[in-house]
Design a protein around this motif. Sequence first.
Motif, PDB file in Angstrom:
ATOM      1  N   LEU A 306      27.186  91.588  39.151  1.00 35.33           N
ATOM      2  CA  LEU A 306      28.327  90.685  39.023  1.00 35.33           C
ATOM      3  C   LEU A 306      28.858  90.653  37.592  1.00 35.33           C
ATOM      4  O   LEU A 306      30.071  90.757  37.355  1.00 35.33           O
ATOM      5  CB  LEU A 306      27.930  89.266  39.453  1.00 35.33           C
ATOM      6  N   ALA A 307      27.947  90.486  36.624  1.00 34.24           N
ATOM      7  CA  ALA A 307      28.371  90.430  35.223  1.00 34.24           C
ATOM      8  C   ALA A 307      28.983  91.755  34.784  1.00 34.24           C
ATOM      9  O   ALA A 307      29.948  91.774  34.016  1.00 34.24           O
ATOM     10  CB  ALA A 307      27.189  90.064  34.334  1.00 34.24           C
ATOM     11  N   GLY A 308      28.434  92.861  35.266  1.00 34.73           N
ATOM     12  CA  GLY A 308      28.984  94.167  34.905  1.00 34.73           C
ATOM     13  C   GLY A 308      30.378  94.379  35.470  1.00 34.73           C
ATOM     14  O   GLY A 308      31.273  94.887  34.787  1.00 34.73           O
ATOM     15  N   ALA A 309      30.596  93.975  36.730  1.00 33.94           N
ATOM     16  CA  ALA A 309      31.907  94.157  37.359  1.00 33.94           C
ATOM     17  C   ALA A 309      32.969  93.291  36.698  1.00 33.94           C
ATOM     18  O   ALA A 309      34.140  93.665  36.647  1.00 33.94           O
ATOM     19  CB  ALA A 309      31.816  93.848  38.852  1.00 33.94           C
ATOM     20  N   ALA A 310      32.578  92.123  36.193  1.00 34.69           N
ATOM     21  CA  ALA A 310      33.548  91.217  35.563  1.00 34.69           C
ATOM     22  C   ALA A 310      34.021  91.725  34.214  1.00 34.69           C
ATOM     23  O   ALA A 310      35.100  91.345  33.744  1.00 34.69           O
ATOM     24  CB  ALA A 310      32.942  89.829  35.407  1.00 34.69           C
ATOM     25  N   MET A 311      33.244  92.550  33.540  1.00 32.44           N
ATOM     26  CA  MET A 311      33.613  93.154  32.249  1.00 32.44           C
ATOM     27  C   MET A 311      34.093  92.113  31.231  1.00 32.44           C
ATOM     28  O   MET A 311      35.122  92.280  30.583  1.00 32.44           O
ATOM     29  CB  MET A 311      34.663  94.244  32.447  1.00 32.44           C
ATOM     30  N   GLY A 312      33.345  91.019  31.125  1.00 30.60           N
ATOM     31  CA  GLY A 312      33.652  90.033  30.099  1.00 30.60           C
ATOM     32  C   GLY A 312      34.641  88.967  30.497  1.00 30.60           C
ATOM     33  O   GLY A 312      34.922  88.067  29.702  1.00 30.60           O
ATOM     34  N   SER A 313      35.171  89.016  31.713  1.00 30.20           N
ATOM     35  CA  SER A 313      36.186  88.052  32.148  1.00 30.20           C
ATOM     36  C   SER A 313      35.551  86.910  32.922  1.00 30.20           C
ATOM     37  O   SER A 313      34.966  87.130  33.988  1.00 30.20           O
ATOM     38  CB  SER A 313      37.225  88.752  33.047  1.00 30.20           C
ATOM     39  N   PRO A 314      35.658  85.665  32.431  1.00 29.42           N
ATOM     40  CA  PRO A 314      35.102  84.542  33.187  1.00 29.42           C
ATOM     41  C   PRO A 314      35.796  84.344  34.525  1.00 29.42           C
ATOM     42  O   PRO A 314      35.177  83.915  35.495  1.00 29.42           O
ATOM     43  CB  PRO A 314      35.309  83.346  32.252  1.00 29.42           C
ATOM     44  N   TYR A 315      37.089  84.663  34.598  1.00 26.49           N
ATOM     45  CA  TYR A 315      37.801  84.542  35.870  1.00 26.49           C
ATOM     46  C   TYR A 315      37.194  85.484  36.909  1.00 26.49           C
ATOM     47  O   TYR A 315      36.903  85.070  38.045  1.00 26.49           O
ATOM     48  CB  TYR A 315      39.286  84.863  35.682  1.00 26.49           C
ATOM     49  N   HIS A 316      37.021  86.748  36.555  1.00 27.93           N
ATOM     50  CA  HIS A 316      36.481  87.709  37.511  1.00 27.93           C
ATOM     51  C   HIS A 316      35.023  87.396  37.851  1.00 27.93           C
ATOM     52  O   HIS A 316      34.591  87.601  38.983  1.00 27.93           O
ATOM     53  CB  HIS A 316      36.600  89.134  36.962  1.00 27.93           C
ATOM     54  N   ALA A 317      34.271  86.894  36.876  1.00 29.66           N
ATOM     55  CA  ALA A 317      32.881  86.533  37.161  1.00 29.66           C
ATOM     56  C   ALA A 317      32.828  85.449  38.233  1.00 29.66           C
ATOM     57  O   ALA A 317      32.034  85.527  39.184  1.00 29.66           O
ATOM     58  CB  ALA A 317      32.188  86.060  35.885  1.00 29.66           C
ATOM     59  N   ARG A 318      33.666  84.424  38.099  1.00 24.69           N
ATOM     60  CA  ARG A 318      33.689  83.352  39.088  1.00 24.69           C
ATOM     61  C   ARG A 318      34.200  83.860  40.438  1.00 24.69           C
ATOM     62  O   ARG A 318      33.671  83.495  41.497  1.00 24.69           O
ATOM     63  CB  ARG A 318      34.571  82.201  38.594  1.00 24.69           C
ATOM     64  N   LEU A 319      35.257  84.677  40.398  1.00 23.65           N
ATOM     65  CA  LEU A 319      35.823  85.203  41.640  1.00 23.65           C
ATOM     66  C   LEU A 319      34.810  86.068  42.394  1.00 23.65           C
ATOM     67  O   LEU A 319      34.583  85.873  43.596  1.00 23.65           O
ATOM     68  CB  LEU A 319      37.081  86.018  41.330  1.00 23.65           C
ATOM     69  N   PHE A 320      34.214  87.026  41.699  1.00 24.96           N
ATOM     70  CA  PHE A 320      33.241  87.916  42.343  1.00 24.96           C
ATOM     71  C   PHE A 320      32.004  87.128  42.790  1.00 24.96           C
ATOM     72  O   PHE A 320      31.452  87.381  43.865  1.00 24.96           O
ATOM     73  CB  PHE A 320      32.840  89.037  41.389  1.00 24.96           C
ATOM     74  N   GLY A 321      31.568  86.176  41.961  1.00 22.68           N
ATOM     75  CA  GLY A 321      30.414  85.366  42.327  1.00 22.68           C
ATOM     76  C   GLY A 321      30.688  84.523  43.563  1.00 22.68           C
ATOM     77  O   GLY A 321      29.813  84.370  44.433  1.00 22.68           O
ATOM     78  N   MET A 322      31.887  83.968  43.648  1.00 24.32           N
ATOM     79  CA  MET A 322      32.240  83.154  44.809  1.00 24.32           C
ATOM     80  C   MET A 322      32.228  83.996  46.087  1.00 24.32           C
ATOM     81  O   MET A 322      31.691  83.575  47.118  1.00 24.32           O
ATOM     82  CB  MET A 322      33.622  82.530  44.622  1.00 24.32           C
ATOM     83  N   GLN A 323      32.804  85.209  46.021  1.00 23.48           N
ATOM     84  CA  GLN A 323      32.830  86.059  47.209  1.00 23.48           C
ATOM     85  C   GLN A 323      31.422  86.457  47.639  1.00 23.48           C
ATOM     86  O   GLN A 323      31.103  86.466  48.835  1.00 23.48           O
ATOM     87  CB  GLN A 323      33.676  87.306  46.937  1.00 23.48           C
ATOM     88  N   THR A 438      47.417  91.629  34.214  1.00 26.87           N
ATOM     89  CA  THR A 438      46.258  91.702  33.328  1.00 26.87           C
ATOM     90  C   THR A 438      44.944  91.417  34.047  1.00 26.87           C
ATOM     91  O   THR A 438      43.880  91.514  33.436  1.00 26.87           O
ATOM     92  CB  THR A 438      46.414  90.718  32.152  1.00 26.87           C
ATOM     93  N   LEU A 439      45.012  91.069  35.349  1.00 24.25           N
ATOM     94  CA  LEU A 439      43.792  90.954  36.152  1.00 24.25           C
ATOM     95  C   LEU A 439      43.399  92.278  36.781  1.00 24.25           C
ATOM     96  O   LEU A 439      42.338  92.382  37.394  1.00 24.25           O
ATOM     97  CB  LEU A 439      43.993  89.910  37.274  1.00 24.25           C
ATOM     98  N   ALA A 440      44.241  93.306  36.632  1.00 23.82           N
ATOM     99  CA  ALA A 440      44.057  94.560  37.363  1.00 23.82           C
ATOM    100  C   ALA A 440      42.956  95.479  36.835  1.00 23.82           C
ATOM    101  O   ALA A 440      42.363  96.218  37.629  1.00 23.82           O
ATOM    102  CB  ALA A 440      45.380  95.326  37.398  1.00 23.82           C
ATOM    103  N   PRO A 441      42.652  95.534  35.524  1.00 25.82           N
ATOM    104  CA  PRO A 441      41.675  96.532  35.053  1.00 25.82           C
ATOM    105  C   PRO A 441      40.335  96.472  35.772  1.00 25.82           C
ATOM    106  O   PRO A 441      39.740  97.535  36.071  1.00 25.82           O
ATOM    107  CB  PRO A 441      41.536  96.200  33.562  1.00 25.82           C
ATOM    108  N   GLN A 442      39.820  95.285  36.056  1.00 24.09           N
ATOM    109  CA  GLN A 442      38.531  95.183  36.750  1.00 24.09           C
ATOM    110  C   GLN A 442      38.614  95.795  38.142  1.00 24.09           C
ATOM    111  O   GLN A 442      37.664  96.440  38.612  1.00 24.09           O
ATOM    112  CB  GLN A 442      38.082  93.719  36.847  1.00 24.09           C
ATOM    113  N   PHE A 443      39.752  95.623  38.806  1.00 25.81           N
ATOM    114  CA  PHE A 443      39.911  96.186  40.145  1.00 25.81           C
ATOM    115  C   PHE A 443      40.111  97.695  40.092  1.00 25.81           C
ATOM    116  O   PHE A 443      39.697  98.416  41.008  1.00 25.81           O
ATOM    117  CB  PHE A 443      41.075  95.499  40.865  1.00 25.81           C
TER     118      PHE A 443
END
Length: 475
Positions: A306-323, A438-443
């Motif tokens: 999860l932390a690796g996929a988020a790449m430093g973004s708290p938004y993506h960490a929460r989103l991926f963690g929630m899913q 700017t949310l796209a790089p992780q995807f």
Amino acid sequence: MTTIDHGFAQDRPSGMLDWLMSFRRNMASADTHSGEPRMRAAEPLLLDTPVAPGFRPIQQEDEVAEAPRALSMGAMAAPLKPISLRRDSIYSAFSTAMPVTDRHGLAGRNSELEKLVEAIVVQRKHAVIFGTRGSGKTSLARVFGDLADEAGCVALYGSASGDADFDALFRPFLSELPMSGAGQEKARKLMNETIDGTRLANLLVEDVRQRTILILDEYDRVRSDEAKSDVATLLKLLTDIHSPVQVVLVGIAGDVDGLIAAHPSLRRHIAPQRVAPIPKPELERLLMSCADNARLKLDPDALDALAGAAMGSPYHARLFGMQAALVAEAAGRERMTLADVEQGLASALEDWAEMSGATHALFRRILWDAGANRRMIALAGVAASQMSVISHDRLVRLSHEVLGGGSINEGQAADTLRRLEPILTPMPGGELFMFEDTLAPQFLLLMAKQPVPATPPAPTPAEEMRAMLRGVDGL
């Protein structure tokens, strides 16, 4: 802004520098007191008793079954599955919809908070808070506002709109300013007229009776060059005439030039604060805290993924963690596994594809026919997540450091930027580019890790229509 008790409001030293030292000690003690941010969540409610179907009485065990009879709506209703409100706890714990308002929920930002307090509260500079969408700019600004309140300032928060002029940006603040009686009368008169920078600056210097900080969020949305020029003029006037009012601009940008490029003279009046990616250990602590509030456990390999996929973004960490948490909850487990994370990442990617169809379609197409350049395209996503902006030179340098190789990398970097051009926004000067979403790089990185499909992606609606028009006026 509402004052929040951050654990250091009592017995505050009277001197500003003493207060700053107290602030630093308390920030440090807050980190060492517990390994995780302290967040409070309500106990999940579990309704374990099935709800009886309506419209008919429940048959007793000792009753003899009756002969068949005509079906009714009540008879057709099957017993409801036990309802668990754990999902509500998951949505609350991993919430991506609302900014953080308590510093204990603001993971990995103590350094940024300390710099803002030093620059604005102590040195009395203006500031620019910038970064990508989802990086936590608004959360940082709001928590800083509460800290400024604790320091004896008045922090007022406003949000900009795309069509706002100078008047619309600052008019909402007038009724909230801590002013003298004469100042309030001037403000009432000014409310009936068009507000300009000079008159507002005079009011803020002569009649404001308490240190005040105006926080203007979403400043990047302002399209009017005239409004931006007037804001620059205001900031310079406030500095030159030693106003008790400072202004904090918050917006999406790859660097400070993205918000004040047209006014380089502002540089000596402001303190830039980039909201950079959060270090992985801090991101892991955030995820562990969210999982704990949702009454879930996280396997070590799931946490790492999860932390690796988020790449430093708290938004993506929460989103991926929630899913991932929702996958575990649906299976009736109280522990998130690596398999849950993989399925959660796939769900997050599907949801993003629905919202950002054009960008997703472009990523699919360029990854499908990228060939040997697939790694360079993925590297562009990683670079954008870490640096906000990318360029040909940056990609070439990073590719040598990360991927190795020789001069072929220069051609691959140029090809990558050409392929990504439809979803890139040029920064001032034209050499640096930022992802429009700017949310796209992780995807992009998630998609790059998927196997290459055997068949080419389906044509987009625009491509299908162009094919229908082939033969018309040379098409």
